[in-house]
Motif scaffolding. Sequence first.
Motif, mmCIF file in Angstrom:
data_model
loop_
_atom_site.group_PDB
_atom_site.id
_atom_site.type_symbol
_atom_site.label_atom_id
_atom_site.label_comp_id
_atom_site.label_asym_id
_atom_site.label_seq_id
_atom_site.Cartn_x
_atom_site.Cartn_y
_atom_site.Cartn_z
ATOM 1 N N ARG A 27 23.688 -46.323 -0.461
ATOM 2 C CA ARG A 27 23.952 -44.950 -0.864
ATOM 3 C C ARG A 27 23.646 -44.780 -2.349
ATOM 4 N N GLN A 28 23.340 -43.556 -2.693
ATOM 5 C CA GLN A 28 23.059 -43.239 -4.097
ATOM 6 C C GLN A 28 23.681 -41.897 -4.420
ATOM 7 N N ALA A 29 24.639 -41.924 -5.337
ATOM 8 C CA ALA A 29 25.286 -40.712 -5.806
ATOM 9 C C ALA A 29 24.497 -40.166 -6.984
ATOM 10 N N PRO A 30 24.614 -38.870 -7.260
ATOM 11 C CA PRO A 30 23.880 -38.278 -8.377
ATOM 12 C C PRO A 30 24.167 -39.005 -9.687
ATOM 13 N N GLY A 31 23.104 -39.377 -10.381
ATOM 14 C CA GLY A 31 23.259 -40.034 -11.662
ATOM 15 C C GLY A 31 23.656 -41.496 -11.598
ATOM 16 N N LYS A 32 23.702 -42.046 -10.394
ATOM 17 C CA LYS A 32 24.109 -43.444 -10.246
ATOM 18 C C LYS A 32 23.012 -44.248 -9.559
ATOM 19 N N GLN A 33 23.119 -45.575 -9.697
ATOM 20 C CA GLN A 33 22.166 -46.447 -9.041
ATOM 21 C C GLN A 33 22.459 -46.553 -7.551
ATOM 22 N N ARG A 34 21.421 -46.855 -6.804
ATOM 23 C CA ARG A 34 21.600 -47.076 -5.382
ATOM 24 C C ARG A 34 22.418 -48.341 -5.173
ATOM 25 N N GLU A 35 23.391 -48.274 -4.276
ATOM 26 C CA GLU A 35 24.245 -49.428 -4.025
ATOM 27 C C GLU A 35 24.280 -49.769 -2.544
ATOM 28 N N LEU A 36 24.430 -51.053 -2.275
ATOM 29 C CA LEU A 36 24.532 -51.526 -0.903
ATOM 30 C C LEU A 36 25.937 -51.265 -0.387
ATOM 31 N N VAL A 37 26.026 -50.600 0.743
ATOM 32 C CA VAL A 37 27.316 -50.240 1.329
ATOM 33 C C VAL A 37 27.710 -51.220 2.419
ATOM 34 N N ALA A 38 26.759 -51.513 3.300
ATOM 35 C CA ALA A 38 27.057 -52.392 4.434
ATOM 36 C C ALA A 38 25.772 -53.044 4.899
#
Length: 121
Positions: free
Chosen positions: A38-49
Amino acid sequence: QVQLVESGGGSVQAGGSLRLSCAASGRSFRLTAMRWYRQAPGKQRELVASMPTGGTANYADSVKGRFTISGDNAEKTVNLQMTELKPEDTANYYCNADYRDLLWGRQLNAWGQGTLVTVSS
């Protein structure tokens, strides 16, 4: 080449649930690992699962106990069941998969186009 298409995003109030689905299509391939980022506005893409085919799922600490990843290699789908959603879960969610090209014997990776999840307080 494998294509991934996500569905199931939308808007929900905090505490609610959503189920994301990702369908893989293409010729002569086998999924070997599936992930949700997932990637929130202004943030880096992160692994969720993440989950290797037939293996054990792993989760980011921020979603552990609330999200569940599941897959069906025969149907070539991967799902993310999200419960107890929080405003900080708001993001674009992306499906990602490792797969083996059975014609050429190559190990490749594919991304979906993303689906937006918005959680309001």
